[in-house]
Each structure stands twice: as structure tokens, then as C-alpha cells.
Scaffold this motif. Structure first.
Motif, short mmCIF file in Angstrom:
data_model
loop_
_atom_site.label_atom_id
_atom_site.label_comp_id
_atom_site.label_asym_id
_atom_site.label_seq_id
_atom_site.Cartn_x
_atom_site.Cartn_y
_atom_site.Cartn_z
N GLN A 255 0.82 -1.20 0.00
CA GLN A 255 0.00 0.00 0.00
C GLN A 255 0.86 1.26 0.00
O GLN A 255 0.51 2.26 -0.64
N ALA A 256 2.00 1.19 0.71
CA ALA A 256 2.90 2.35 0.72
C ALA A 256 3.45 2.61 -0.68
O ALA A 256 3.53 3.77 -1.12
N ILE A 261 3.22 5.52 -6.13
CA ILE A 261 2.93 5.51 -7.56
C ILE A 261 1.76 6.46 -7.87
O ILE A 261 1.81 7.25 -8.82
N GLU A 262 0.74 6.40 -7.04
CA GLU A 262 -0.45 7.22 -7.25
C GLU A 262 -0.14 8.71 -7.17
O GLU A 262 -0.66 9.51 -7.94
N THR A 263 0.73 9.09 -6.25
CA THR A 263 1.05 10.50 -6.04
C THR A 263 2.27 10.97 -6.84
O THR A 263 2.68 12.13 -6.73
N GLY A 266 8.35 9.76 -7.05
CA GLY A 266 9.43 8.98 -7.66
C GLY A 266 10.62 8.77 -6.74
O GLY A 266 11.23 7.68 -6.74
N ASP A 267 10.97 9.81 -5.96
CA ASP A 267 12.11 9.67 -5.05
C ASP A 267 11.86 8.59 -4.00
O ASP A 267 12.74 7.77 -3.71
N GLY A 268 10.67 8.63 -3.42
CA GLY A 268 10.34 7.62 -2.41
C GLY A 268 10.32 6.23 -3.00
O GLY A 268 10.80 5.27 -2.39
N LEU A 269 9.75 6.10 -4.20
CA LEU A 269 9.68 4.81 -4.87
C LEU A 269 11.08 4.28 -5.17
O LEU A 269 11.37 3.09 -4.96
#
Length: 290
Positions: A255-256, A261-263, A266-269
Motif C-alpha cells: 500500500q505504501a 505511484i499514485e502521487t 518517484g524519489d520515495g519509490l
């Protein structure tokens, strides 16, 4: 050297154990029983066992070592079937993928003979089941987990460890509870995910077309989805509590990443992927290294 192995379950796991013991010169005689008479007969024809037993009870008659190679859900019934001929001199083992339920069953059924039971889990197997795929090398170089309790006879534990080491296994000791928690994460959960992924794709209108485009990555990721359905049904249900905890942990991670991806984060992903990539690159199969 053992005089006689009583083998209950002459399929892949039991058959491989018997072949490995024969090759290592660890047993003089093997008496085998399977629920399916054709399996027992085939095992004798292949030289996996020396004598066919008409029942589980008679398979253990005169044995000094017994191996239960049956589905985990059948453990308690199998122990009930053999308990009248179990003696203090016997070493009794299993090869089930869950341990707390197996240990509890042995305690309930064997009672005074429970100290002779050493619960084992060889971390080995194939997607192909049945005695025709039995392999004397199946356990060689693989991990073997033993899960003794406070009631386990130390001498029986020592003999079990020596036996598996003589077959080339790397033996590690854990509590039944620690075993089930660990394997819920690294074995049972991956299987559940593989099953769920195949189901999610095939249930889509264009699922068959999608599958036809799968490459090596998809092949490797979903390999374990081809595993035996009845066996894995039993394993997943037997380790329900620990598995559900892993489901919750996996769902939080998924979910995280979905939110990233939804928001468009890119950095977090990238950070999550990089951490997973480095962890996997540094991972080596085998016992934990200090």
C-alpha cells in the motif's frame, strides 16, 4: 547404522530420504507404506523400499528409525495409527513444513513416547511430486531445521542430527515457534503471493494473452506457483496465525508503494526499490551469518 527404517509416505520427500540413507549405507532394511498402494508398489519396484507394508502400523514394526513423510494435516492421524508399536528405542522424525502443530500432535498422541520424536524440516523439495521424482541428492547441501522441545530426548536429538548430517544436510536448531514465524516470511508468504498473482492474472479478461508475454523474470518469480495444491493448502492453514501477520506486513509495504505511484513520488519509490535491490544483492541462501 540403523537396522530398519519405517517409512510412512513413499513420495518425493520420503523416497528421497530412503534413497539417500541407502546410498550412505546408513540402513540395512527399509519397510514402506503409503496411503496409495500403487505408490508403495512403485517404491519397491524402484528399490526405494525393500518391503511393502500393508499399514502404517506395520511399517514401524521392528523399526529403530521412523520417518513420517506425510502432509502436515495428516500427522496426528498417522501418529495415532502407529502409536501402539512405538517404543522408547525408536527415533521418530517428520519432514513437515510447519512445526508447532506437528510438535503439539506428537505430544498429544505419543505421550510417554513423545521424547523420541524429533521434529524436522528439510528446506528442500521440487515442484514435481511423487516417488518417480525421488532423488538421493535432494537433501545434500540443503538446510535441515530441527525443532526440539524441553521434552525431546537429547540422545534422540543427537542421533537425528548425525543422521541428517551424514546425508549432507546443514543442520540448524530452532524452537517450533521461531521456525513457524521465520518460514511464514520466507517460504509460506512467497508461495501465497505466487498463487495470488497467477490467480489475479488468469481472472482478467485478457489474462491468457498476458501470460503468453511473460519472460524469464515472470518465469522465475512464479515458479513456485506450480507446487502441489493439497500440500500447500495444508501448510498455509497449519501456519495461519504467523502467515496472516506476514500478510498484514506485506499489505502495508504494498500500500505504501501504491501510494507513491499514485502521487508520483518517484524519489520515495526509488528509495524503496534501491533498498530492496541492495538487500537482495547481498543475500545468500543458507544459515544466518554473524
Amino acid at each position: 547404522m540403523f537396522e530398519q527404517l519405517g517409512l510412512i509416505g513413499c513420495g518425493l520427500m520420503g523416497g528421497s530420504f530412503a534413497l539417500a540413507m541407502k546410498r550412505a549405507g546408513l540402513v540395512k532394511r527399509i519397510v514402506g507404506y503409503s496411503k496409495s498402494p500403487s505408490t508403495t508398489e512403485r517404491a519397491r519396484q524402484m528399490g526405494v523400499i525393500d518391503v511393502e507394508a500393508p499399514s502404517a502400523l506395520l511399517a514401524v514394526s521392528g523399526a529403530d528409525v521412523v520417518l513420517l513423510a506425510v502432509p502436515v494435516a495428516a500427522t496426528e492421524a498417522t501418529l495415532k495409527a502407529i502409536r501402539h508399536l512405538v517404543t522408547h528405542k525408536m527415533l521418530i522424525m517428520d519432514v513437515g513444513s510447519t512445526k508447532r502443530d506437528v510438535v503439539d500432535a506428537a505430544r498429544r498422541v505419543l505421550r510417554d513416547h513423545a521424547p523420541s520424536f524429533v521434529a524436522c524440516h528439510p528446506v528442500a523439495g521440487k515442484e514435481l511430486s511423487g516417488v518417480d521424482h525421488a532423488d538421493a541428492d535432494l537433501y545434500h547441501g540443503k538446510q535441515l531445521i530441527v525443532t526440539p522441545t524441553e521434552r525431546t530426548d537429547p540422545e534422540k536429538l543427537r542421533r537425528a542430527v548425525q543422521l541428517w548430517e551424514a546425508l549432507g544436510s546443514h543442520v540448524q536448531q530452532m524452537t517450533p515457534e521461531a521456525h513457524d514465524a521465520a518460514f511464514a516470511a520466507v517460504s509460506h508468504m512467497p508461495h501465497l503471493i505466487a498463487f495470488a498473482l497467477m490467480q489475479s492474472i488468469t481472472s482478467q479478461p485478457h489474462g491468457k494473452e498476458f501470460l503468453s508475454l511473460g519472460g524469464p523474470g515472470f518465469r522465475d518469480f512464479t515458479r513456485i506457483a506450480a507446487s502441489d495444491a493439497k500440500m500447500w493448502r495444508d501448510i498455509l492453514l497449519a501456519n495461519k496465525q504467523e502467515l496472516l501477520e506476514q500478510c498484514h506486513a506485506f499489505r502495508r509495504s504494498l500500500q505504501a508503494m501504491e501510494l507513491m505511484i499514485e502521487t508520483g513520488n518517484g524519489d520515495g519509490l526509488e528509495d524503496v526499490i534501491d533498498k530492496a535491490s541492495r538487500t537482495r544483492a547481498n543475500w545468500r541462501m543458507g544459515p544466518a551469518r554473524k
